[in-house]
Write an enzyme that holds these catalytic residues in place. Structure first.
Site, PDB file in Angstrom:
ATOM      1  N   TYR A 295      -5.823 -14.218  -3.856  1.00 15.64           N
ATOM      2  CA  TYR A 295      -4.625 -14.133  -4.697  1.00 15.64           C
ATOM      3  C   TYR A 295      -4.117 -15.527  -5.076  1.00 15.64           C
ATOM      4  CZ  TYR A 295      -4.259  -9.236  -3.110  1.00 15.64           C
ATOM      5  OH  TYR A 295      -4.490  -7.914  -2.819  1.00 15.64           O
TER       6      TYR A 295
ATOM      7  N   GLY B 121       3.507  -6.328  -1.831  1.00  8.56           N
ATOM      8  CA  GLY B 121       2.254  -6.983  -2.157  1.00  8.56           C
ATOM      9  C   GLY B 121       2.437  -8.017  -3.243  1.00  8.56           C
TER      10      GLY B 121
ATOM     11  N   GLY C 273      -2.562   0.175  19.427  1.00  2.93           N
ATOM     12  CA  GLY C 273      -1.232   0.297  20.027  1.00  2.93           C
ATOM     13  C   GLY C 273      -0.146  -0.486  19.332  1.00  2.93           C
TER      14      GLY C 273
ATOM     15  N   LEU D 264       5.952   0.714   4.348  1.00  3.53           N
ATOM     16  CA  LEU D 264       6.151   0.231   2.981  1.00  3.53           C
ATOM     17  C   LEU D 264       6.203  -1.286   3.008  1.00  3.53           C
ATOM     18  CD1 LEU D 264       8.798   2.674   1.436  1.00  3.53           C
ATOM     19  CD2 LEU D 264       6.343   2.598   1.023  1.00  3.53           C
ATOM     20  N   GLY D 265       5.348  -1.909   2.210  1.00  5.45           N
ATOM     21  CA  GLY D 265       5.281  -3.361   2.188  1.00  5.45           C
ATOM     22  C   GLY D 265       5.439  -3.916   0.789  1.00  5.45           C
TER      23      GLY D 265
ATOM     24  N   PRO E  33       4.550  -1.681   9.472  1.00  6.02           N
ATOM     25  CA  PRO E  33       5.536  -1.075   8.570  1.00  6.02           C
ATOM     26  C   PRO E  33       4.848  -0.327   7.424  1.00  6.02           C
ATOM     27  CG  PRO E  33       6.101  -3.363   9.056  1.00  6.02           C
ATOM     28  CD  PRO E  33       4.702  -3.139   9.539  1.00  6.02           C
TER      29      PRO E  33
END
Length: 282
Positions: A48, A18, A9, A15-16, A13
């Protein structure tokens, strides 16, 4: 920005931004530019080695916490249940956040079945709002589903016109998964962007070939993180919501011959279990 609704629920978004393979200095310089350009979804990972920098950039942005969607990922060394519990707290500490919007298991190796219980506990404790899997095969996703009380909300895999993941999506059609795609533009494959179908559609809509592919992702229902350090390209990548591909055009893109850029091996490569110092990042 366009959002998708996950099977719990909550929204994510589409488009992010990275930060894979970005140094902490690059994150400090470019993540604020991305947030200023309108990106509200930030995707990082323990492996990362830049979570501290991501957290600092988020804090410095002045954007309220609820205005951002922040994702991180745990590496297989931290999957065993007790380690996973600690790793989640360590991730939040490095980021300087009270909660994560999404936490993924990054690679499909190690004790991911036992660790899933710790992920579920983190959801119940409010430390993590949604959980999911990255790079897991159909069989390994089903392993998690067989024990899950909190089901994965997101599956992150390679997705691009050359590897559209329609078979995987069909296999889990009833689960309501949101799919996130890495290599969304083909991992720098200029031959993909030069394909006649993308050149033709770029000319028709007054967009670039990359924007046409990103629009295909949007209409496919994928979440993607097109990587760039260029503020102009950051803005261009967001400029895909003012046109729509027709059903025939989507089908033409879907007809691109399929071949993955990277096959995730069933057994862990040696580098997965190599030295990892992400806990000591500056």
């Amino acid at each position: 920005m366009q959002n998708l609704t996950m099977n719990n629920g909550l929204t994510i978004p589409q488009l992010g931004y990275g930060v894979f393979q970005m140094t902490s200095a690059e994150v400090a310089g470019h993540l604020p530019e991305a947030i200023a350009a309108g990106y509200t979804h930030v995707d990082t990972a323990n492996a990362y080695f830049n979570e501290v920098a991501v957290g600092e950039a988020i804090k410095a942005s002045g954007v309220k916490r609820e205005g951002l969607f922040v994702t991180s990922k745990l590496f297989p060394q931290d999957y065993p249940y007790e380690k996973c519990r600690r790793a989640i707290d360590d991730t939040l500490e490095r980021l300087g956040l009270g909660y994560l919007d999404l936490l993924l298991f990054h690679q499909p190796y190690g004790e991911y079945v036992s660790g899933w219980k710790a992920m579920e506990e983190a959801v119940r404790a409010g430390k993590v709002r949604s959980i999911g899997l990255s790079n897991f095969s159909e069989a390994k996703i089903r392993e998690i589903l067989s024990v899950a009380e909190v089901r994965p909300a997101v599956i992150q895999v390679e997705i691009n016109p050359r590897w559209n993941q329609h078979a995987l999506k069909s296999a889990f059609a009833g689960e309501g998964f949101v799919y996130e795609g890495w290599y969304p533009l083909g991992h720098g494959d200029k031959t993909l962007l030069a394909m006649p179908v993308f050149q033709k559609l770029a000319e028709k809509y007054g967009k670039s070939a990359a924007q046409v592919i990103l629009r295909w992702h949007v209409q496919e229902g994928n979440v993607v993180f097109p990587k760039t350090l260029n503020p102009v390209h950051m803005a261009d990548n967001l400029d895909v919501f003012d046109f729509e591909l027709t059903a025939d055009e989507m089908a033409e893109i879907d007809a691109v011959p399929q071949q993955a850029y990277y096959d995730v091996p069933d057994q862990a490569p040696d580098w997965v279990w190599g030295p990892n110092n992400y806990r000591k990042q500056a």
